[in-house]
Design an enzyme around this catalytic site. Structure first.
Site, PDB file in Angstrom:
ATOM      1  N   GLN A  86      44.031  25.946  52.539  1.00 50.73           N
ATOM      2  CA  GLN A  86      44.107  27.360  52.139  1.00 50.73           C
ATOM      3  C   GLN A  86      43.197  28.198  53.033  1.00 50.73           C
ATOM      4  O   GLN A  86      42.454  27.678  53.864  1.00 50.73           O
ATOM      5  CB  GLN A  86      43.705  27.526  50.667  1.00 50.73           C
ATOM      6  CG  GLN A  86      42.243  27.210  50.375  1.00 50.73           C
ATOM      7  CD  GLN A  86      41.903  27.337  48.890  1.00 50.73           C
ATOM      8  OE1 GLN A  86      42.677  26.992  48.024  1.00 50.73           O
ATOM      9  NE2 GLN A  86      40.711  27.836  48.606  1.00 50.73           N
TER      10      GLN A  86
ATOM     11  N   ILE B 221      41.371  30.603  55.711  1.00 53.06           N
ATOM     12  CA  ILE B 221      41.358  30.761  57.168  1.00 53.06           C
ATOM     13  C   ILE B 221      41.868  29.500  57.864  1.00 53.06           C
ATOM     14  O   ILE B 221      42.573  29.573  58.876  1.00 53.06           O
ATOM     15  CB  ILE B 221      39.928  31.110  57.667  1.00 53.06           C
ATOM     16  CG1 ILE B 221      39.401  32.381  56.977  1.00 53.06           C
ATOM     17  CG2 ILE B 221      39.920  31.308  59.187  1.00 53.06           C
ATOM     18  CD1 ILE B 221      37.898  32.619  57.146  1.00 53.06           C
TER      19      ILE B 221
ATOM     20  N   ASP C   6      38.295  13.930  53.532  1.00 50.61           N
ATOM     21  CA  ASP C   6      37.047  14.508  53.045  1.00 50.61           C
ATOM     22  C   ASP C   6      36.082  14.530  54.230  1.00 50.61           C
ATOM     23  O   ASP C   6      35.656  13.471  54.703  1.00 50.61           O
ATOM     24  CB  ASP C   6      36.504  13.637  51.902  1.00 50.61           C
ATOM     25  CG  ASP C   6      35.163  14.135  51.392  1.00 50.61           C
ATOM     26  OD1 ASP C   6      34.613  15.091  51.963  1.00 50.61           O
ATOM     27  OD2 ASP C   6      34.665  13.528  50.409  1.00 50.61           O
TER      28      ASP C   6
ATOM     29  N   ARG D  44      22.424  34.790  49.588  1.00 48.30           N
ATOM     30  CA  ARG D  44      23.114  33.874  50.507  1.00 48.30           C
ATOM     31  C   ARG D  44      22.109  32.984  51.255  1.00 48.30           C
ATOM     32  O   ARG D  44      22.358  32.607  52.400  1.00 48.30           O
ATOM     33  CB  ARG D  44      23.971  34.653  51.519  1.00 48.30           C
ATOM     34  CG  ARG D  44      25.216  35.312  50.938  1.00 48.30           C
ATOM     35  CD  ARG D  44      26.271  34.285  50.545  1.00 48.30           C
ATOM     36  NE  ARG D  44      27.456  34.908  49.954  1.00 48.30           N
ATOM     37  CZ  ARG D  44      27.605  35.126  48.640  1.00 48.30           C
ATOM     38  NH1 ARG D  44      26.665  34.764  47.782  1.00 48.30           N
ATOM     39  NH2 ARG D  44      28.708  35.702  48.182  1.00 48.30           N
TER      40      ARG D  44
ATOM     41  N   TYR E 119      23.642  29.487  52.089  1.00 53.01           N
ATOM     42  CA  TYR E 119      24.805  29.700  52.971  1.00 53.01           C
ATOM     43  C   TYR E 119      24.326  30.152  54.354  1.00 53.01           C
ATOM     44  O   TYR E 119      24.748  29.605  55.380  1.00 53.01           O
ATOM     45  CB  TYR E 119      25.717  30.750  52.341  1.00 53.01           C
ATOM     46  CG  TYR E 119      27.024  30.944  53.071  1.00 53.01           C
ATOM     47  CD1 TYR E 119      27.991  29.956  53.072  1.00 53.01           C
ATOM     48  CD2 TYR E 119      27.292  32.134  53.752  1.00 53.01           C
ATOM     49  CE1 TYR E 119      29.200  30.136  53.736  1.00 53.01           C
ATOM     50  CE2 TYR E 119      28.499  32.318  54.409  1.00 53.01           C
ATOM     51  CZ  TYR E 119      29.447  31.318  54.402  1.00 53.01           C
ATOM     52  OH  TYR E 119      30.634  31.489  55.063  1.00 53.01           O
TER      53      TYR E 119
ATOM     54  N   THR F  16      40.218  35.508  50.945  1.00 48.15           N
ATOM     55  CA  THR F  16      40.766  34.144  50.832  1.00 48.15           C
ATOM     56  C   THR F  16      40.657  33.706  49.361  1.00 48.15           C
ATOM     57  O   THR F  16      39.965  34.356  48.574  1.00 48.15           O
ATOM     58  CB  THR F  16      39.964  33.145  51.696  1.00 48.15           C
ATOM     59  OG1 THR F  16      38.630  33.076  51.184  1.00 48.15           O
ATOM     60  CG2 THR F  16      39.943  33.549  53.162  1.00 48.15           C
TER      61      THR F  16
ATOM     62  N   ARG G 222      34.977  33.952  43.977  1.00 47.44           N
ATOM     63  CA  ARG G 222      33.621  34.498  43.853  1.00 47.44           C
ATOM     64  C   ARG G 222      33.665  35.848  43.144  1.00 47.44           C
ATOM     65  O   ARG G 222      32.787  36.158  42.339  1.00 47.44           O
ATOM     66  CB  ARG G 222      32.961  34.637  45.248  1.00 47.44           C
ATOM     67  CG  ARG G 222      32.595  33.300  45.871  1.00 47.44           C
ATOM     68  CD  ARG G 222      31.719  33.452  47.094  1.00 47.44           C
ATOM     69  NE  ARG G 222      32.408  33.949  48.267  1.00 47.44           N
ATOM     70  CZ  ARG G 222      33.234  33.247  49.037  1.00 47.44           C
ATOM     71  NH1 ARG G 222      33.496  31.987  48.723  1.00 47.44           N
ATOM     72  NH2 ARG G 222      33.798  33.774  50.107  1.00 47.44           N
TER      73      ARG G 222
HETATM   74  P1  NAD Z   1      38.375  28.532  51.165  1.00 49.04           P
HETATM   75  O1  NAD Z   1      36.939  28.438  50.755  1.00 49.04           O
HETATM   76  O2  NAD Z   1      39.288  29.383  50.349  1.00 49.04           O
HETATM   77  O3  NAD Z   1      38.974  27.079  51.269  1.00 49.04           O
HETATM   78  C1  NAD Z   1      38.190  26.028  51.727  1.00 49.04           C
HETATM   79  C2  NAD Z   1      39.058  24.821  51.958  1.00 49.04           C
HETATM   80  O4  NAD Z   1      38.168  23.762  52.315  1.00 49.04           O
HETATM   81  C3  NAD Z   1      39.836  24.378  50.731  1.00 49.04           C
HETATM   82  O5  NAD Z   1      41.179  24.122  51.082  1.00 49.04           O
HETATM   83  C4  NAD Z   1      39.117  23.105  50.308  1.00 49.04           C
HETATM   84  O6  NAD Z   1      39.959  22.156  49.679  1.00 49.04           O
HETATM   85  C5  NAD Z   1      38.598  22.602  51.653  1.00 49.04           C
HETATM   86  N1  NAD Z   1      37.494  21.657  51.504  1.00 49.04           N
HETATM   87  C6  NAD Z   1      36.432  21.789  50.661  1.00 49.04           C
HETATM   88  N2  NAD Z   1      35.652  20.700  50.758  1.00 49.04           N
HETATM   89  C7  NAD Z   1      36.218  19.877  51.660  1.00 49.04           C
HETATM   90  C8  NAD Z   1      35.899  18.594  52.167  1.00 49.04           C
HETATM   91  N3  NAD Z   1      34.804  17.933  51.745  1.00 49.04           N
HETATM   92  N4  NAD Z   1      36.704  18.031  53.090  1.00 49.04           N
HETATM   93  C9  NAD Z   1      37.811  18.676  53.528  1.00 49.04           C
HETATM   94  N5  NAD Z   1      38.180  19.903  53.077  1.00 49.04           N
HETATM   95  C10 NAD Z   1      37.394  20.482  52.148  1.00 49.04           C
HETATM   96  O7  NAD Z   1      38.469  28.963  52.679  1.00 49.04           O
HETATM   97  P2  NAD Z   1      37.893  30.213  53.451  1.00 49.04           P
HETATM   98  O8  NAD Z   1      37.309  31.258  52.547  1.00 49.04           O
HETATM   99  O9  NAD Z   1      38.950  30.544  54.402  1.00 49.04           O
HETATM  100  O10 NAD Z   1      36.653  29.576  54.236  1.00 49.04           O
HETATM  101  C11 NAD Z   1      36.846  28.684  55.293  1.00 49.04           C
HETATM  102  C12 NAD Z   1      35.591  28.670  56.134  1.00 49.04           C
HETATM  103  O11 NAD Z   1      35.315  29.993  56.588  1.00 49.04           O
HETATM  104  C13 NAD Z   1      34.340  28.193  55.406  1.00 49.04           C
HETATM  105  O12 NAD Z   1      33.548  27.437  56.289  1.00 49.04           O
HETATM  106  C14 NAD Z   1      33.643  29.495  55.063  1.00 49.04           C
HETATM  107  O13 NAD Z   1      32.252  29.344  54.916  1.00 49.04           O
HETATM  108  C15 NAD Z   1      33.979  30.321  56.291  1.00 49.04           C
HETATM  109  N6  NAD Z   1      33.856  31.755  56.111  1.00 49.04           N
HETATM  110  C16 NAD Z   1      34.578  32.375  55.137  1.00 49.04           C
HETATM  111  C17 NAD Z   1      34.427  33.737  54.965  1.00 49.04           C
HETATM  112  C18 NAD Z   1      35.172  34.472  53.876  1.00 49.04           C
HETATM  113  O14 NAD Z   1      34.816  35.627  53.603  1.00 49.04           O
HETATM  114  N7  NAD Z   1      36.182  33.888  53.276  1.00 49.04           N
HETATM  115  C19 NAD Z   1      33.547  34.477  55.784  1.00 49.04           C
HETATM  116  C20 NAD Z   1      32.855  33.800  56.791  1.00 49.04           C
HETATM  117  C21 NAD Z   1      33.017  32.437  56.947  1.00 49.04           C
END
Ligand code: NAD
Length: 249
Positions: free
Chosen positions: A15, A17, A58, A148, A151, A186, A192
């Site tokens: 799901q 990005i 994983d 944060r 994070y 996302t 959140r």
């Molecule tokens: P999300 O958090 O909606 O989805 C995360 C995905 O990671 C899920 O499909 C989940 O099943 C998978 N996942 C979780 N643990 C896992 C594991 N141990 N092994 C394999 N897969 C696993 O996705 P998002 O919000 O698009 O975030 C993706 C990345 O982008 C993350 O690293 C996040 O920190 C980063 N990010 C997101 C944002 C934002 O605003 N959404 C901003 C900056 C950075």
């Protein structure tokens, strides 16, 4: 077809990005290997974009990673996208929280890179270039944000890891960059917002910190992902690249 003949692995591809990036890379001609821990979301990916190869993985499990790396062809591109957003100040962070977030957000990238780099180095001998892309954030060493702590610490570590890999392999054709998004709409962001005491106010606050007046979409991120995994960026390495809608102007 900007990624024709390239084999690219994307983590967290179920799901958000990661999923959008897997699809964007496939549409640019890459042979995409999509991995996620969540089979339910991952299994729907080939229906949406035929041709994508999926594997449950994983990224916190070293044995699973090594086993998968042994089965797959050498990669041209590795997008380490998986990560988790912990909400809280330093006083809210437990030892367990700290260990979990560092394991998922940072150590996973160490494990994935160690497992896939040897193949990428071999591949770069013939193609001249290969690309590792690590997911960081504007919330990192770039800018501090309230609640944060954990994070930001993990995503700053990702930038350090990225620059180290870039420095070590710059002469061998393997580049390494970090993507630093602003706030992207996302499923986890929606989670959140829903978990906040006042979800409507939380959504308003996320939007208010974006000077362009809106959240990013995943489609704001994928052009940069494709660029950094393509040969168009072959003179770019060791960079933390912001796609933040102007938050850090
Ligand atoms: P999300 O958090 O909606 O989805 C995360 C995905 O990671 C899920 O499909 C989940 O099943 C998978 N996942 C979780 N643990 C896992 C594991 N141990 N092994 C394999 N897969 C696993 O996705 P998002 O919000 O698009 O975030 C993706 C990345 O982008 C993350 O690293 C996040 O920190 C980063 N990010 C997101 C944002 C934002 O605003 N959404 C901003 C900056 C950075």
């Amino acid at each position: 077809m900007r990624l024709k003949d390239k084999t690219i692995l994307v983590s967290a591809a179920g799901q958000g990005i990661g999923r959008a990036s897997a699809i964007a890379c496939a549409r640019e001609g890459a042979n995409v290997i999509a991995v996620d821990i969540n089979e339910t979301t991952l299994w729907t990916l080939p229906d949406e974009c035929p041709g994508i190869e999926i594997h449950k993985l994983d990224v916190c499990d070293r044995e699973q990673i090594v086993e998968l790396a042994g089965k797959l062809p050498a990669l041209d591109g590795l997008f380490n996208c998986a990560g988790f957003v912990h909400h809280g100040t330093i006083l809210d962070v437990s030892e367990e929280d700290w260990a979990f977030s560092f394991d998922l957000n940072v150590t996973s990238m160490f494990r994935m890179s160690k497992a896939f780099l040897p193949g990428m180095l071999e591949r770069a001998k013939t193609t001249g270039t290969a690309s590792v892309l690590n997911m960081s954030s504007m919330a990192s060493s770039i800018k501090g944000f309230p609640v944060r702590t954990l994070y930001g610490a993990t995503k700053a570590a990702v930038i350090g890891l990225t620059k180290s890999i870039a420095a070590d392999y710059v002469k061998e054709g393997v580049r390494c960059n970090a993507l630093c998004p602003g706030t992207v709409d996302t499923p986890s962001l929606r989670g959140r917002i829903a978990a906040a005491d006042d979800p409507a106010a939380a959504e308003k606050n996320f939007i208010a910190r974006q000077p362009m007046g809106r959240l990013a979409t995943v489609d704001d991120m994928t052009p940069m992902v494709v660029y950094l995994l393509s040969d168009e960026s072959q003179f770019v390495s060791g960079q933390a690249i912001l796609v933040d809608g102007g938050v850090t102007i």
